[in-house]
Design an enzyme around this catalytic site. Structure first.
Site, short mmCIF file in Angstrom:
data_model
loop_
_atom_site.label_atom_id
_atom_site.label_comp_id
_atom_site.label_asym_id
_atom_site.label_seq_id
_atom_site.Cartn_x
_atom_site.Cartn_y
_atom_site.Cartn_z
N ARG A 52 -2.75 -15.51 18.04
CA ARG A 52 -1.99 -16.23 17.02
C ARG A 52 -1.43 -17.53 17.57
O ARG A 52 -1.40 -18.55 16.86
CB ARG A 52 -0.86 -15.35 16.48
N HIS A 70 -8.65 -16.88 5.29
CA HIS A 70 -7.87 -18.04 5.75
C HIS A 70 -8.90 -19.11 6.10
O HIS A 70 -9.43 -19.13 7.21
CB HIS A 70 -7.04 -17.70 6.98
N HIS A 89 -10.08 -11.45 1.31
CA HIS A 89 -9.08 -12.01 2.24
C HIS A 89 -9.70 -13.11 3.09
O HIS A 89 -10.61 -12.85 3.88
CB HIS A 89 -8.51 -10.91 3.13
N GLN A 138 -9.39 -21.22 9.43
CA GLN A 138 -9.67 -20.53 10.68
C GLN A 138 -11.16 -20.47 11.01
O GLN A 138 -11.54 -20.20 12.17
CB GLN A 138 -9.06 -19.13 10.66
N HIS A 178 3.70 -13.31 2.81
CA HIS A 178 2.87 -13.20 4.01
C HIS A 178 2.91 -11.81 4.63
O HIS A 178 1.88 -11.19 4.90
CB HIS A 178 3.29 -14.24 5.05
N HIS A 228 -5.14 -5.10 5.45
CA HIS A 228 -5.23 -4.37 6.71
C HIS A 228 -4.68 -2.95 6.54
O HIS A 228 -5.46 -2.00 6.57
CB HIS A 228 -4.55 -5.10 7.87
N GLU A 240 -0.63 -4.33 10.26
CA GLU A 240 -1.85 -4.72 10.97
C GLU A 240 -1.77 -4.34 12.45
O GLU A 240 -2.78 -3.97 13.05
CB GLU A 240 -2.08 -6.23 10.83
N ARG A 257 7.68 -9.20 7.91
CA ARG A 257 8.39 -9.92 8.97
C ARG A 257 8.63 -11.37 8.60
O ARG A 257 9.51 -12.02 9.17
CB ARG A 257 7.62 -9.84 10.29
N HIS A 291 0.03 -9.04 3.98
CA HIS A 291 -0.34 -8.43 5.26
C HIS A 291 0.61 -7.27 5.52
O HIS A 291 1.82 -7.43 5.42
CB HIS A 291 -0.17 -9.43 6.40
N ASP A 317 -11.43 -12.71 6.38
CA ASP A 317 -10.17 -13.01 7.06
C ASP A 317 -10.26 -14.25 7.95
O ASP A 317 -10.26 -15.37 7.45
CB ASP A 317 -9.74 -11.77 7.86
#
Length: 467
Positions: free
Chosen positions: A90, A66, A64, A69, A214, A280, A246, A217, A243, A331
């Site tokens: 976030r 990103h 995992h 980041q 993703h 997660h 989490e 939600r 995800h 991550d």
């Protein structure tokens, strides 16, 4: 005199960690595609065969990531609200994501992948959700940012599973996306078109292409169903990462929307099986642990990021009790170190349970050995790549420790691995690393270390500079 061609595609190690455990005097041989065709224990090294400088380990898949980041790791460690959380973090991350360009993404990812290789990761699952230009307008080539990541992986020489992210809503119940999510948004048909566009590119590179809805939600039920069906039509074996559970707020919101918890809802409404990685999955009930493990899906645990964000602690003994598979990821890249993820995972279990050596097994009482074997197997499954260890049919993804490192010197092989994971020494004990039989790290350094670092610093400075 030139070495025999087969000798150049071989490596001898006095000690090697195979899927069955430690073995002595191991000769590993691979073909021109980097795939292992022979692993011989109690062997004698043919003349001219390279010799590993210490114990030989399987390369660790990073399940995992990103990539972008990495450039703001360490820059959010100040209190911005009365009670900081994942959600306040976030907001800061979104501000950074809004400034990424194709050039900066490639530079950041290249350095990150160099770091990963130097830290023991030989492949990465890239959960890629920044798709469009800074104002949310699609690039002329819709795959621009995906291809920047593929080029970065190719330059660094790391194996990659590219997971373009489907992102459509800002919350459960199909809430409209926020303005600062505009770079992420795709329709389901548009995502499937992107996958068709990327399929030949990834195949030519030897990469794997999958899909990442993703989260529940961010992807409404109809879109999730259509996307999984469309991906399966393109490739029935393609990995699917999501995800899930989490944050406790995510659980509460999912219950308010559907009457079910996230993992419970997903298992009831999606064809979750061994292709899936539940990233997660931190907040589950005992029934969800049992049902999730039975699907064969991999739990994607990101211990240093989960600690950094205050997510909570995954109940690994309960997952393992039901035969669950797992792997680790870096991550948000608050830490880029395969050994430290294992250490953090074991230590959080110790803190939670007030026990020691929690993740040892009946067959592998040495914690570092047991964790390494499980994380490699689960990570390989999540990546959809043949990187499941030093074994026939797998790619020659391998890491050699330096037996002369002060933390390892004069120890037996299993203790060297234990010291590497739990010894907390200031300098890395990794000497060499191979990806598909190609040596990418030598003497602890990647050939691109300096140039990639300089490009990363420039990209970070440009991205965090005020308008």
């Amino acid at each position: 005199m030139a070495l025999d061609h087969n000798v150049q595609r071989s490596l001898f190690a006095a000690d090697a960690l195979l899927p069955t455990g430690w073995a002595r005097n191991v000769l590993v041989q691979w073909d021109g595609a980097g795939r292992i065709f022979a692993v011989t224990a109690d062997a004698t090294a043919p003349q001219g065969t390279p010799v590993a400088p210490g114990p030989l380990l399987p390369g660790m898949p990073n399940l995992h990531s990103h990539a972008f980041q990495r450039a703001f790791a360490g820059l959010t460690e100040y209190r911005a609200e009365s009670e900081d959380s994942f959600w306040s973090w976030r907001n800061l991350m979104y501000r950074f994501a809004a400034r990424i360009t194709p050039e900066s993404l490639e530079a950041i990812a290249t350095w990150l992948y160099v770091e990963m290789l130097e830290a023991g990761y030989t492949s990465v699952c890239e959960f890629h959700y920044v798709h469009h230009d800074q104002d949310g307008t699609p690039y002329a080539d819709d795959a621009t940012l995906s291809q920047a990541l593929l080029r970065a992986a190719q330059s660094a020489g790391i194996g990659i599973t590219l997971l373009p992210v489907l992102y459509q809503t800002s919350g459960f119940g199909a809430r409209p996306p926020r303005a600062d999510q505009a770079r992420f948004i795709r329709s389901t048909d548009n995502m499937l078109s992107l996958l068709e566009r990327l399929a030949p590119v990834t195949q030519a590179q030897g990469a794997v292409l999958g899909l990442a809805p993703h989260s529940l939600r961010a992807v409404p039920p109809d879109s999730l169903t259509a996307a999984v069906q469309g991906l399966t039509a393109l490739n029935p074996q393609a990995p699917i990462h999501i995800h899930i559970a989490e944050q406790t707020q995510e659980v509460d919101d999912c219950i308010a929307w559907s009457g079910q918890r996230p993992v419970q809802w997903l298992l009831d409404h999606a064809p979750v099986d061994k292709r899936w990685c539940l990233v997660h999955a931190t907040h589950m009930t005992p029934d969800e642990y049992a049902a999730g493990a039975r699907t064969g899906a991999v739990a994607g645990i990101c211990p240093t990021t989960e600690a950094n964000l205050g997510d909570g602690i995954f109940d690994m003994p309960l997952w393992l009790q039901h035969g669950g598979r797992w792997g680790v990821g870096s991550d948000s890249h608050a830490c880029v170190n395969a050994a430290e993820e294992l250490l953090m995972l074991e230590y959080t279990q110790r803190l939670s349970l007030r026990q020691r050596n929690v993740l040892a097994t009946a067959t592998q009482p040495d914690v570092a050995t047991a964790m390494t074997l499980q994380a490699v197997a689960g990570g390989a499954q999540a990546a959809g790549r043949a990187v499941g260890g030093i074994a026939v049919g797998q790619l020659a993804d391998m890491v050699a420790l330096n037996a002369q490192h002060v933390a390892l010197r004069d120890l037996p092989a299993h203790s060297m691995l234990s010291s590497h994971v739990f010894g907390s020494h200031r300098t890395s004990a990794i000497d060499s690393l191979w990806v598909a039989g190609v040596r990418r790290v030598s003497g602890g350094r990647h050939a691109l270390h300096e140039s990639a670092a300089q490009a990363f610093v420039a990209a970070r400075s440009a991205t965090i500079a005020p308008n």
